[in-house]
Structures are given as C-alpha cells and as structure tokens.
Scaffold this active site. Structure first.
Site, PDB file in Angstrom:
ATOM      1  N   GLU A   7      38.194 -36.235  19.369  1.00 33.22           N
ATOM      2  CA  GLU A   7      37.065 -36.806  18.622  1.00 33.22           C
ATOM      3  C   GLU A   7      36.734 -38.219  19.122  1.00 33.22           C
ATOM      4  O   GLU A   7      35.571 -38.594  19.228  1.00 33.22           O
ATOM      5  CB  GLU A   7      37.372 -36.803  17.115  1.00 33.22           C
ATOM      6  CG  GLU A   7      37.398 -35.378  16.550  1.00 33.22           C
ATOM      7  CD  GLU A   7      37.733 -35.346  15.067  1.00 33.22           C
ATOM      8  OE1 GLU A   7      38.851 -35.765  14.733  1.00 33.22           O
ATOM      9  OE2 GLU A   7      36.890 -34.921  14.270  1.00 33.22           O
ATOM     10  N   GLU A  18      43.258 -28.917  14.525  1.00 36.79           N
ATOM     11  CA  GLU A  18      43.408 -29.263  13.107  1.00 36.79           C
ATOM     12  C   GLU A  18      43.580 -28.042  12.221  1.00 36.79           C
ATOM     13  O   GLU A  18      44.350 -28.060  11.257  1.00 36.79           O
ATOM     14  CB  GLU A  18      42.193 -30.077  12.629  1.00 36.79           C
ATOM     15  CG  GLU A  18      42.158 -31.514  13.117  1.00 36.79           C
ATOM     16  CD  GLU A  18      41.506 -31.686  14.483  1.00 36.79           C
ATOM     17  OE1 GLU A  18      41.377 -30.691  15.224  1.00 36.79           O
ATOM     18  OE2 GLU A  18      41.127 -32.820  14.810  1.00 36.79           O
TER      19      GLU A  18
HETATM   20  C1  TC6 Z   1      43.987 -34.699  13.688  1.00 39.21           C
HETATM   21  O1  TC6 Z   1      43.896 -35.222  14.765  1.00 39.21           O
HETATM   22  C2  TC6 Z   1      43.027 -34.893  12.611  1.00 39.21           C
HETATM   23  C3  TC6 Z   1      41.949 -35.690  12.783  1.00 39.21           C
HETATM   24  C4  TC6 Z   1      41.026 -35.945  11.702  1.00 39.21           C
HETATM   25  C5  TC6 Z   1      41.310 -37.252  11.036  1.00 39.21           C
HETATM   26  C6  TC6 Z   1      40.248 -37.712  10.109  1.00 39.21           C
HETATM   27  N1  TC6 Z   1      51.329 -37.241  14.969  1.00 39.21           N
HETATM   28  O2  TC6 Z   1      55.567 -31.552  20.375  1.00 39.21           O
HETATM   29  P1  TC6 Z   1      56.453 -32.547  20.986  1.00 39.21           P
HETATM   30  C7  TC6 Z   1      55.522 -36.094  17.673  1.00 39.21           C
HETATM   31  S1  TC6 Z   1      45.290 -33.704  13.308  1.00 39.21           S
HETATM   32  C8  TC6 Z   1      52.577 -37.694  14.836  1.00 39.21           C
HETATM   33  O3  TC6 Z   1      57.911 -32.307  20.888  1.00 39.21           O
HETATM   34  P2  TC6 Z   1      55.410 -31.860  23.582  1.00 39.21           P
HETATM   35  C9  TC6 Z   1      56.405 -34.879  17.454  1.00 39.21           C
HETATM   36  O4  TC6 Z   1      56.733 -34.720  16.104  1.00 39.21           O
HETATM   37  C10 TC6 Z   1      46.322 -33.748  14.750  1.00 39.21           C
HETATM   38  N2  TC6 Z   1      53.594 -37.280  15.617  1.00 39.21           N
HETATM   39  O5  TC6 Z   1      56.091 -32.810  22.514  1.00 39.21           O
HETATM   40  C11 TC6 Z   1      57.610 -35.247  18.302  1.00 39.21           C
HETATM   41  O6  TC6 Z   1      58.365 -36.198  17.575  1.00 39.21           O
HETATM   42  P3  TC6 Z   1      59.958 -36.198  17.638  1.00 39.21           P
HETATM   43  C12 TC6 Z   1      45.778 -32.905  15.835  1.00 39.21           C
HETATM   44  C13 TC6 Z   1      53.329 -36.390  16.563  1.00 39.21           C
HETATM   45  O7  TC6 Z   1      55.322 -32.610  24.837  1.00 39.21           O
HETATM   46  C14 TC6 Z   1      56.986 -35.978  19.483  1.00 39.21           C
HETATM   47  O8  TC6 Z   1      55.701 -36.414  19.039  1.00 39.21           O
HETATM   48  N3  TC6 Z   1      46.706 -32.904  16.918  1.00 39.21           N
HETATM   49  C15 TC6 Z   1      52.048 -35.874  16.744  1.00 39.21           C
HETATM   50  O9  TC6 Z   1      56.103 -30.533  23.583  1.00 39.21           O
HETATM   51  C16 TC6 Z   1      56.803 -35.129  20.705  1.00 39.21           C
HETATM   52  O10 TC6 Z   1      56.094 -33.951  20.345  1.00 39.21           O
HETATM   53  C17 TC6 Z   1      47.686 -31.988  17.001  1.00 39.21           C
HETATM   54  O11 TC6 Z   1      47.786 -31.100  16.202  1.00 39.21           O
HETATM   55  C18 TC6 Z   1      51.025 -36.353  15.914  1.00 39.21           C
HETATM   56  N4  TC6 Z   1      49.753 -35.931  16.035  1.00 39.21           N
HETATM   57  O12 TC6 Z   1      53.957 -31.578  23.029  1.00 39.21           O
HETATM   58  C19 TC6 Z   1      48.601 -32.117  18.185  1.00 39.21           C
HETATM   59  N5  TC6 Z   1      52.072 -34.992  17.768  1.00 39.21           N
HETATM   60  O13 TC6 Z   1      60.279 -36.499  19.066  1.00 39.21           O
HETATM   61  C20 TC6 Z   1      50.031 -32.024  17.726  1.00 39.21           C
HETATM   62  C21 TC6 Z   1      53.339 -34.957  18.199  1.00 39.21           C
HETATM   63  O14 TC6 Z   1      60.352 -37.262  16.682  1.00 39.21           O
HETATM   64  N6  TC6 Z   1      50.961 -32.233  18.808  1.00 39.21           N
HETATM   65  N7  TC6 Z   1      54.102 -35.792  17.481  1.00 39.21           N
HETATM   66  O15 TC6 Z   1      60.398 -34.830  17.230  1.00 39.21           O
HETATM   67  C22 TC6 Z   1      51.203 -31.306  19.777  1.00 39.21           C
HETATM   68  O16 TC6 Z   1      50.616 -30.252  19.839  1.00 39.21           O
HETATM   69  C23 TC6 Z   1      52.297 -31.621  20.757  1.00 39.21           C
HETATM   70  O17 TC6 Z   1      53.108 -32.603  20.185  1.00 39.21           O
HETATM   71  C24 TC6 Z   1      51.790 -32.138  22.130  1.00 39.21           C
HETATM   72  C25 TC6 Z   1      53.004 -32.609  22.967  1.00 39.21           C
HETATM   73  C26 TC6 Z   1      51.067 -31.014  22.868  1.00 39.21           C
HETATM   74  C27 TC6 Z   1      50.870 -33.312  21.973  1.00 39.21           C
END
Ligand code: TC6
Length: 696
Positions: A105, A125
């Site tokens: 975004e 999301e």
């Molecule tokens: C959104 O954006 C809404 C917007 C509207 C607002 C108004 N936040 O998965 P990994 C942590 S909703 C906080 O093992 P990878 C994760 O817990 C969001 N923490 O790594 C882990 O912590 P730990 C939309 C996060 O390389 C560490 O980072 N976005 C977040 O296998 C490493 O993560 C998503 O849904 C976060 N957003 O994969 C994306 N993301 O080490 C969610 C990760 O303490 N994330 N962490 O255990 C992913 O899909 C994957 O983490 C990745 C990286 C593809 C970014």
C-alpha cells in the site's frame, strides 16, 4: 533503538531508508518516521525526487501485526500514505524482497514503482482476517482494474515481478541490484524526463461487467466458507467503483474496523504467530543440528513414497528401500508418478525431474544402500513387530550419528528405540498423508532422544517447508491422541441420537474441511478398526464402546478404497450409506439407548469440549509444549478451520467456563468419557486462559 526511518539527500534525490528488522514492518515508529521525513522533504528546496526503499532483505512486509488488537497509535497508516502520495515531488518506491500488505500500500501511494526481478507482491490481509485498510482496496483497482484487485485481495496470493508489471502494479523491472542504487538511478531518469507526480488515487476506475462482484461472492462462498474478511474485501473494492476516492477510503476504513474487532481476526493472527512460535523449542535452543544430505526411506507405500517425494523436491538425495524386487518397482512407480504430477502442474521443471530420476533418487531391496545415509525414516506397516525388525536392521547397517526415525502414528517410540544400541539417535517423524502435500510434521521426542537429533528433525522440517510441532511419546502423540478422543465423543453423539451424516454436516457448517465420518472413510475404516482391536485388551470396562463402525468393517466396507463406508462412493459423488443407520440402531438397541433429537449446536459443543478437554491433558502431561502447539497441530494436520485459530484459541474465545460446563453436562450421560481435565479445572478456577500459558 536507532531511528527506523532515515533521510539523506544526494544530488537532489531524497533517499528514505526503512530499517526495522526483521521484515521492516510498519510499526508506530516507522509510520511516525515516514510522516516526519516527508514533512522535512516538503520543506526543502534542494530535492527533485524521493526514493523509498527497505534496508536488508526486504521492502516492507506489511503493518506490524503485533500492534493489532491493541489501542491504535497515531499516525495511522492511511494518513501517512496519503501524505506520501500528496508529495509535490515524484516519489519512487524501489521494491525488493517482499512488498506485502501495508508495504504494498505504501508502494501504491508512491508515484512510481521499480522492482527487483525476484521481488514478490501481495495483499495477504485477508489471510489475517482483515482487508488492505490503508487505501489498497481503492488504489489497486485504479492501477490494475477491479477484477485483478478482487482476485489479489480476496485470495491474498502473491505474485512475481513479471505479473506485477503485466497488470500495471509496477512500472519497471530493473536489473538485480541493491534497492537504493536501483531506486536512485530510476529517480534520476525520471527527473531527466521531467516526470511529475502520478497519483494512483487520481486515476479513473475502469468499468467492469456487472456480474464480476457476484462471481467473486460465489467464489468466496465456496472457497472461504464462513469467513467475514473476503466478503468485506469485495464490498471495499465495490466501493472503489461507485465512490469518489476519499469516500471509498472512508468505506474501506469502516469495513476494516469491523474486521479488526472480529474473533476471526484474533484467531488468524494467533495462527500466524503460533506457526512461528512452534519452532521455538527450549530444549534445542542453541543446539546444532546434524548435517543432512542423504536420506533413506523404508517402505514405498503411499506414506513412504510421499515422504520420498517431499525430500526429493527439497533437493535431498533419497534411497527408498522395499522388501523385494516387485515392491521396489511399485515404490519407484509411486514416486515417479507423483513427481510427474508435479511436472504437469508446473511445480517441478522437467529438467529438475530428469535430474532427480538420474542422480538423486534410487530404490533398492538392499539395506546396505543405507550405509552412508544421514537420516533414515521408517514408514512400514503399523506393527510393533515389523518396526522392531526394521530398527534392528538399521542399527546394524547405519553409520554412527545417523538419525533413525520412525513415522509411526501411535506406537511407543521408546520401545522401538530400545531395539537399537543407539536410542539417543532415534526419534519419531510423524508425517501426514499425502506427505508431500500436508504441512504438518510431528517431531516425537523419546526419552533418550539427543537434543541435536531433535534439532535435526526441526531443520529437516524447515527444509521440507513443513510446520513442525514437538510432541512427547504417548498413544497417538498430540494429534491422533486428541482425535481418538473426539472420535469417541462424536460416536457418543451418534449413539445418543444424531446420525453420522448429521454430525458431518454440523461440523462442516462449523468450518471443518470434512466431517469426521467422511474423514474416516478417506483414511480407511480398517485403520481405526486395527487400532481399536489393538487397544481392546486394555480397554476400560466402563468405556461405552460404539460398535457400529466395526459392523461396517466386518462387512468389508473400509470407506473410499472399497467404494463404501459411511458413504457410498459413486461416480457422481458420495451419498450416505443407509445401512449405517441400521448398524447404529442395532447398537443403540443393544445398549438400551432411546435416541433423542440433537441440535447442531450440541454436536459442535460435544466435539469441541472433547477436543479441548483431551488437549488440556496433552498439555498438562507435556506431550505438547504449549496450547499453541496443539492449535498448530490441529490446523495443519486435521482440517480445523484456520479462522477459528485452533481448538485452544476457540476455547479461549468462547470461554473455558463454557467448555468445563459442557464437559459436566455431557458427563451426565457418560461420566467415563467426560472426565474434566485437571488443567482445565485449574485455569477456570484461576480465571486464566490457554493464551496465558502460551505467553508464560
Ligand atoms: C497489513 O499490512 C495491514 C495493513 C492495513 C493497515 C491499516 N508484523 O515469517 P518469518 C515477524 S497486515 C510483525 O519467520 P520469512 C515474524 O513473526 C500484514 N512481525 O520470515 C518473525 O518473528 P520471530 C500484511 C512480523 O523470511 C519474523 O518477522 N503482511 C510481520 O519466512 C520473521 O518472519 C503480511 O501478512 C509483521 N507484518 O518470511 C506478511 N511479518 O522471528 C506477514 C513477519 O520473532 N509476513 N513478522 O518469530 C510474512 O508473510 C513473512 O513473515 C515474510 C517473511 C514473507 C515477510
């Protein structure tokens, strides 16, 4: 903590770097930092263009999910993105790694987007029970059209750079390079061309066929049954079609806020973090895993072949062992067919397939082929005698330090380990069928298993892209032990008055992928029958034993594989097997039970109370480390609806008092099956939740 957002100006280009490891999530500090640097940029007169990029491995992976469910902190992301978009200078987002959710975004709020060839994009999301609430549902339809926006936003699927370019989400794919250099070079080009800001919000929304939204609703009703978020996603995109940008944004906000307050959002975010938390196992903290390159698989049936395929697809060398040449040929054919299927579905390149068949896969009836294996997984017939024989042979053949794993679903791994001279190297690796598809791996740690052997199990799971859960030894470990308990509860519901078809329907309506009786048909009724016969000698005489399933098995009906079980499997799909009702009626009559009507709510209450009660014992006995380990097991191996977060999260949501009261209610009918778990009683008495134990 250093400032997560920094600004430097080089030759008229303002360079905004976001450094908030590990994934540059948009925490309050990042949002405030962005708002601050853009205000500073607007105040300068030496800047011609702005570049935003993420430092280290990725652009921005989204909002900081850890902030969800807490009081929202200003500045809010939609406002920050509006501020970026309103910038009077061209703003370029230089994208690498993953630009997800709020990260994408932000990129759509920029005026130009340039990407690394390997970058990935998505609005996931919906998988967290929310929608892109910072303008994503309004800007994406303007950039890529409503149909594309509906697809990406309601599925959360990620796309690569080529597709992003084709749909108009990005402007350019740059040669691979560091995102700062790439972004600055593109900004300089744009400045040379005299490019002006180009705001997504100002683009017209192209009209679409009137039924596009109805079709999306139908798709969502099938694929995301019971879920609120996909429906709100559709409404938000619909808003982009009929409302001016700012009103569309307000509509998006209202729909977002509704989802933010839902139990489904809490459940899905619990599932997200729980799946990462399960890998954090105290007894292997800091322990180094043993290196694994070559693995052996004993047994080439469905399970063994599936394990071999999973390992081959992740680049491991595999030798599959069967008893005699015909079985070797069959096993080889099983593996080849599955891999060919992957080639057909575009999951495996033909050249990779050829390479696997020529160099990394072999099958044999000679155990000595395993002398140099780093890890061997036994997946033979579920019999203690057969397994003991296999482990005796492995002990004699395998090199010192090789990990010896059993894929048993129920049997005592301590007893198996005792057959070897090296019980410290023996572990359970319980895969779920089909093993190359199902994400769950139970890592069953026996009394003498060495920590580095456990660590090796977790490393293997990572390599196979599986979610691994640590389990202790007991009959059925975490998942099957809980399953056998809730199976007894649904059998009890049938004896009391529901039909197996009522049970399946009520539980599918609750959100399960399949009802328990349909699952038994799929797994093969003979499997549960064998287990019941095995356990018969130790069965407590107080147990109310439902015998109707045995009647089906005695008649040779084992479910799908024989064309008949609880359902009859015809070409046009399954339909209820009416004979089952006769077997059930006979069983009730033999037990002197007068059947009564049972509501769907009661069926669900029984199912959930039994599951949670047994899970509480599993946690209390240390078979599962924490309640979240149970949730991850049931979500990834047993079709429990992710949007309910797992049984323990569900229990916390409805309240542990209700679960305990249900146990007491059903105990009035069968006080042997329905004995309250001490942990459940204690948590209720102390006013605590399972979540409190996860956090402890
Ligand atoms: C959104 O954006 C809404 C917007 C509207 C607002 C108004 N936040 O998965 P990994 C942590 S909703 C906080 O093992 P990878 C994760 O817990 C969001 N923490 O790594 C882990 O912590 P730990 C939309 C996060 O390389 C560490 O980072 N976005 C977040 O296998 C490493 O993560 C998503 O849904 C976060 N957003 O994969 C994306 N993301 O080490 C969610 C990760 O303490 N994330 N962490 O255990 C992913 O899909 C994957 O983490 C990745 C990286 C593809 C970014």
């Amino acid at each position: 903590m250093p400032d997560p957002v920094s600004l430097e100006v080089v030759d008229g280009i303002a360079i905004v770097a976001i450094a908030n490891p590990p994934v540059n999530a948009l925490s309050q500090a990042v949002r405030a930092g962005l708002a601050g640097v853009f205000a500073a940029i607007e105040a300068r007169d030496d800047v011609r263009a702005v570049v935003i990029y993420g430092s280290d491995r990725t652009f921005i992976a989204g909002a900081d999910i850890r902030e969800f469910g807490k009081p929202p902190l200003e500045p809010f992301l939609p406002d920050v993105i509006n501020q970026i978009e309103a910038c009077r200078l061209p703003v370029i987002a230089s994208l690498h790694g993953t630009a997800l959710g709020g990260g994408l975004e932000v990129a759509m709020g920029a005026h130009f987007r340039v990407a690394d060839p390997a970058a990935r994009f998505g609005l996931p999301e919906v998988t967290l029970g929310i929608l892109p609430g910072a303008g994503g549902t309004q800007r994406l339809p303007r950039l890529a059209g409503a149909e594309v926006a509906l697809d990406l936003i309601t599925t959360g699927r990620q796309i690569g750079a080529e597709e992003a370019l084709a749909i108009g989400l990005i402007d350019k794919i740059a040669a691979a390079g560091d995102p700062r250099t790439v972004g600055v070079a593109y900004a300089q080009d744009l400045v040379r061309q005299g490019a002006a800001p180009r705001r997504s919000s100002a683009l017209p929304v192209q009209a679409v066929a009137p039924d596009v939204f109805e079709q999306a609703r139908t798709r969502v009703a099938q694929k995301s049954r019971g879920q609120l978020a996909p429906l709100n996603c559709i409404k938000a995109v619909e808003g982009a079609m009929r409302l001016p940008f700012l009103e569309g944004l307000a509509n998006e906000r209202a729909l977002f806020t509704e989802l933010m307050g839902s139990d489904q959002r809490s459940a899905l975010i619990h599932a997200f973090f729980a799946e990462r938390q399960v890998a954090k196992v105290p007894d292997i903290k800091g322990v180094t895993a043993r290196p694994i390159e070559k693995i052996g698989v004993i047994g080439g049936g469905t399970m063994g072949a599936g394990i071999a395929v999973a390992a081959l697809l992740s680049g491991l060398k595999v030798t599959l062992i069967e008893r005699e040449p015909e079985a070797v040929a069959r096993a080889k054919a099983n593996v080849t067919k599955t891999l060919e299927g992957s080639v057909k579905r575009g999951k495996l390149a033909q050249t990779k397939f050829d390479d696997i068949m020529a160099t990394t896969f072999s099958a044999s009836d000679d155990y000595s082929q395993l002398v140099d294996a780093d890890l061997v997984i036994e997946a033979v017939f579920e019999s203690m005698e057969v397994k003991k024989d296999v482990f005796t042979r492995l002990d004699a053949i395998c090199k010192p330090g090789a990990v010896l794993a059993t894929n048993t679903s129920y049997l005592d791994i301590n007893e198996i380990a005792a057959m070897t001279s090296r019980p410290q190297d023996v572990i359970g690796l319980h895969f779920f069928s089909p093993a190359h598809v199902m994400r769950l791996l139970e890592i069953v740690v026996a009394d003498k298993t060495a920590p580095e052997v456990t660590a090796t199990g977790f490393e293997l799971a990572k390599r196979l892209k599986k979610v691994a859960v640590r389990a202790g030894v007991c009959d059925g470990f975490i998942g099957n032990r809980i399953l056998s308990h809730y199976r007894k509860a649904v059998d009890g519901a049938v004896l009391a008055g529901a039909s197996p078809f009522d049970v399946d329907r009520a539980l599918v309506d609750f959100g399960l992928a399949m009802g328990p009786f349909a699952v038994s048909d799929l797994a093969g009724l003979d499997i549960g029958w064998a287990t019941r016969k095995r356990l018969a000698p130790t069965r407590d005489p107080r147990e109310v034993y439902a015998a109707f399933s045995d009647r089906l098995c005695e008649a040779g009906h084992f479910g799908r594989k024989t064309g008949k079980g609880y359902y009859v499997y015809k070409e046009d799909g399954p339909c209820p097997n009416e004979d089952v009702l006769t077997h059930v009626a006979d069983d009730r009559a033999a037990k002197g039970i007068t059947p009564r009507a049972m509501s769907d709510d009661e069926i669900v209450d029984r199912y959930m109370a039994a599951m949670v009660n047994e899970a509480a014992r599993v946690v209390e006995e240390g078979i599962a480390l924490r309640p979240l380990d149970v949730d991850v097991t049931l979500l990834n191996g047993y079709g429990f609806p992710r949007w309910r977060g797992g049984p323990m999260q569900y229990a916390d949501t409805v309240g542990l008092e209700k679960i305990l009261a249900d146990v007491a209610r059903f105990a009035r009918e069968d006080d042997f099956l329905w004995q309250p778990a001490p942990l459940l009683q204690r948590l209720v008495a102390e006013g605590k939740t399972f979540g409190d134990l996860n956090d402890a």
